[in-house]
Design an enzyme around this catalytic site. Structure first.
Site, PDB file in Angstrom:
ATOM      1  NE  ARG A   1      -3.575  -0.008   2.474  1.00 49.94           N
ATOM      2  CZ  ARG A   1      -4.757  -0.057   1.897  1.00 49.94           C
ATOM      3  NH1 ARG A   1      -5.174  -1.167   1.347  1.00 49.94           N
ATOM      4  NH2 ARG A   1      -5.527   1.000   1.862  1.00 49.94           N
TER       5      ARG A   1
ATOM      6  CD1 TRP B   1       2.842   5.380  -2.825  1.00 51.09           C
ATOM      7  CD2 TRP B   1       1.232   6.925  -2.801  1.00 51.09           C
ATOM      8  NE1 TRP B   1       2.706   5.866  -4.111  1.00 51.09           N
ATOM      9  CE2 TRP B   1       1.726   6.808  -4.117  1.00 51.09           C
ATOM     10  CE3 TRP B   1       0.210   7.841  -2.538  1.00 51.09           C
ATOM     11  CZ2 TRP B   1       1.229   7.571  -5.174  1.00 51.09           C
ATOM     12  CZ3 TRP B   1      -0.287   8.603  -3.589  1.00 51.09           C
ATOM     13  CH2 TRP B   1       0.223   8.458  -4.895  1.00 51.09           C
TER      14      TRP B   1
ATOM     15  CG  ASN C   1      -5.212   4.841   3.904  1.00 52.82           C
ATOM     16  OD1 ASN C   1      -4.742   5.511   2.990  1.00 52.82           O
ATOM     17  ND2 ASN C   1      -5.934   3.768   3.708  1.00 52.82           N
ATOM     18  N   GLY C   2      -5.538   8.249   3.748  1.00 46.63           N
ATOM     19  CA  GLY C   2      -6.553   9.040   3.053  1.00 46.63           C
ATOM     20  C   GLY C   2      -6.040  10.453   2.842  1.00 46.63           C
TER      21      GLY C   2
ATOM     22  CD  GLU D   1      -1.155  -4.558 -18.188  1.00 46.80           C
ATOM     23  OE1 GLU D   1      -1.635  -3.419 -18.122  1.00 46.80           O
ATOM     24  OE2 GLU D   1      -0.710  -5.148 -17.184  1.00 46.80           O
TER      25      GLU D   1
ATOM     26  CE  LYS E   1       2.237  -4.690 -15.052  1.00 44.19           C
ATOM     27  NZ  LYS E   1       0.832  -4.519 -15.159  1.00 44.19           N
TER      28      LYS E   1
ATOM     29  CG  HIS F   1      -1.515   9.475 -38.315  1.00 44.17           C
ATOM     30  ND1 HIS F   1      -1.694  10.229 -39.465  1.00 44.17           N
ATOM     31  CD2 HIS F   1      -2.199   8.325 -38.510  1.00 44.17           C
ATOM     32  CE1 HIS F   1      -2.472   9.555 -40.306  1.00 44.17           C
ATOM     33  NE2 HIS F   1      -2.789   8.393 -39.754  1.00 44.17           N
TER      34      HIS F   1
ATOM     35  CE  LYS G   1      -1.281  -6.015  -6.238  1.00 41.75           C
ATOM     36  NZ  LYS G   1      -1.011  -5.693  -7.636  1.00 41.75           N
TER      37      LYS G   1
END
Ligand code: G6P
Length: 609
Positions: A27, A75, A100-101, A482, A486, A505, A604
């Site tokens: 997290r 984070w 958290n928030g 994707e 990654k 283009h 994550k």
């Protein structure tokens, strides 16, 4: 984001807190801290910049012990990663708080506190809450009453836990917009951002509702709702032992999770039924909702958004159902027009991504026919708040870069395509072919995973590059997106994806020997078009890295490096080619020496806007 763990027990809890933080590091991991009320009733604190391992070192050098404690892995949102900005935040060496928030009105609260003589030492939005609690308690409130009064003044999202050294056997908590669960022990109680953090101490959990407040000691636990009324929330037993969070023989979680895909895909599909897709796997009421569905709106973030982009091709081409896909952070703020028979589908590994959750919540009353969550975490907010649910069976995903969650989402979305398609004239034979494909998928994915060493060899060519271009056409374009995501997430190489027809283009101007170009090139009806686009790259000196099956007709040559892929039913190619691109990104990152599982600046589970 951020991860919270708290414990109040009759035993010493520092190791429980540290183990919880290790499990919550997905997290956020730019700083960490822990506060304990010791036997003398004093607050003891460690805060470090960096990962939880640094907190463990601090604890090993200078152990702090106690039966009541709070811990946090951060984070950064407000204030850079630094020990001073790490939680717990402390007011007057009395109150410790983890959050958290995001507290949106923190500036005005900070000014108000300054006028009352409170000085914030950190640059965070969270610290004000600790001082507000202290001020309320200095005026005579209990810790719980102080928390109730303070949260009424907060705007934004929060999961909060706080302790007061003057009341050393109590922890209080509140939740609004950020996840928080209570772990119910025997003669001890816990809090955490998710159940995973506490599986080592309990298997019984209370999922708090929005606005809930908690006060707990080792022997007691009270939950009040937003109106302040004491409420009984169900205690749910979460099976332990199904999911292993150990690395086993693998060097990184990402590699382990890439290798787990055959089983995860099989498990996700087996929730259907060998021969047909049962509506019931999407929840009670799915049959009626699907009968009326004329359009699909998919909303998601990050890798899950890419799963939605693939599903658009499937839903429109195979099921004939119009489908729109949008990133949640845009969808939630846009004035929209939806056809009234539209099924809203949210896709999320965690089920807690703030923007996706907000998109669901902000979907106007009656705007959509029903909401379906495709999520990997049971009891997550999206799961609890959606009308219909499909749980992917990826198992716990620890690596920040999503791998098995993405491919299992694709299985779920293909199952949805079949369920909607059969109502819209999809032939029995086509349904059966898709189902047969899903049966064959795990074995084919295992064959791609077995290409590991060949892909590892290709990876060497990328490690000194600063940019890379990924190309695909049709349903392979989202796979190129994707693959690029990654690579950039874990190797920090700037990577972009284009539908190959767009090359001329603009991006063709970037092509030279320093720009590796990765092509997702299975045999399909757009292959010849793609080949022409790739020639445009070669004739300008670009190095091509082509992922293609034997029938596609590529041969290795100067400037063209070939990674031979297994031949497979066309509908499975997005999944198979994704697995190959996951391995490419993984090996580039390992060879560059970056932190594969915890790439810089990312987390994550993104539970802030
Ligand atoms: C973060 C993760 C990504 C993930 C995205 C959406 O950015 O690092 O891997 O795809 O969030 O998360 P969700 O849990 O909603 O799938």
């Amino acid at each position: 984001m951020c991860g919270i763990v708290a414990a109040v027990a009759r035993r010493e809890v520092s190791e429980i807190l540290l183990e919880g933080l290790r499990r919550l590091e997905y997290r956020g991991y730019d700083s960490a801290g822990m506060a304990l009320v010791d036997n003398e009733g004093q607050l003891q604190l460690h805060k470090v910049q960096g990962k939880v391992a640094r907190l463990e070192e601090a604890q090993a050098l200078d152990p702090i012990l106690g039966c009541t404690g709070l811990a946090h892995t951060r984070w950064a949102t407000h204030g850079p990663p630094a020990a001073v900005n790490a939680h717990p935040h402390v007011s007057h060496e009395r109150i410790a708080l983890v959050h958290n928030g995001i507290i949106e009105n923190h500036e005005e609260l900070r000014e108000e506190l300054a006028a009352a003589g409170y000085a914030c030492v950190s640059a965070t939005d969270s610290e004000v809450v600790a001082h507000l609690l202290h001020r309320a308690m200095a005026a005579g409130d209990s810790l719980f009453d102080a928390l109730r009064g303070v949260v009424a003044r907060l705007r934004g999202a929060y999961a909060i836990a706080a302790a007061d050294k003057e009341d050393p056997h109590t922890i209080v908590a509140a939740r609004e917009g950020s996840p928080l669960v209570v772990g119910v022990g025997i003669g001890e109680n816990f809090l955490a951002s998710d159940t995973l953090a506490l599986r080592q101490v309990t298997d019984r959990f209370i999922y708090l509702e929005e606005g809930d407040l908690v006060t707990m000691t080792a022997a007691s636990l009270t939950v009040c709702d937003a109106a302040g009324e004491s409420v009984e929330r169900p205690v749910k037993r979460v099976a332990t032992g199904i999911e292993t969070v150990d690395l086993g023989a693998y060097e990184h979680y990402m590699l382990k999770e890439i290798h787990e895909q055959p089983q995860a895909l099989a498990a996700t599909f087996s929730s259907g039924d060998g021969h047909r897709i049962r509506d019931a796997v999407f929840g009670d009421g799915a049959a009626a909702a699907f009968d009326s569905t004329r359009c699909v709106q998919i909303v998601a973030c990050g890798t899950s958004y890419h799963a939605g982009l693939v599903a658009r091709y499937w839903l429109e081409e195979l099921a004939g159902i119009p489908c729109q896909v949008e990133v949640a952070s845009e969808f939630r703020y846009r004035r929209r027009v939806a056809h009234r028979d539209t099924l809203l589908v949210t896709v999320s590994q965690s089920g807690e991504t703030a923007d996706t959750l907000a998109a669901l919540r902000h979907a106007g009353a009656g705007e959509f026919l029903a909401s379906l969550a495709i999520a990997n975490v049971d009891n997550s907010s999206l799961v609890r708040e959606s009308d219909l649910v499909f749980l992917t069976r990826a198992g716990t995903e620890i690596g920040v870069a999503s791998t098995k969650a993405f491919t299992t989402q694709l299985v779920a979305l293909l199952m949805l395509t079949i369920a909607l398609g059969r109502r819209n004239g999809m032939a029995e034979s086509q349904q059966q072919a898709l189902i047969d494909g899903l049966h064959a998928l795990p074995e084919l994915v295992a064959r791609v995973v077995a290409l590991d060493s060949a892909i590892e060899e290709l990876a060497g060519a990328f490690i000194h590059k600063h940019h890379a271009l990924f190309l695909g056409r049709g349903v392979e374009y989202p796979i190129a997106l994707e693959g690029a995501l990654k690579l950039k997430e874990i190797s920090y190489i700037h990577a972009e994806a284009y539908p190959a027809g767009e090359l001329k283009h603009g991006p063709l101007a970037l092509v030279d020997a320093d720009m590796p170009v990765v092509a997702v090139a299975p045999t399909d009806e757009l292959l010849d078009k793609l080949k022409s686009n790739l020639e445009e790259v070669r004739s300008r000196g670009g190095e091509l890295y082509v992922f293609a099956d034997g029938d596609a007709g590529f041969s290795a040559a100067p400037g063209l490096h070939l990674l031979p892929m297994p031949h497979a039913p066309e509908v499975l190619n997005p999944i198979l080619y994704t697995v190959a691109l996951q391995l490419l990104a993984y090996h580039v990152a390992v060879q560059k020496g970056t932190d594969v599982d915890k790439p810089r600046n990312l987390a994550k589970s993104v539970t802030v806007e």
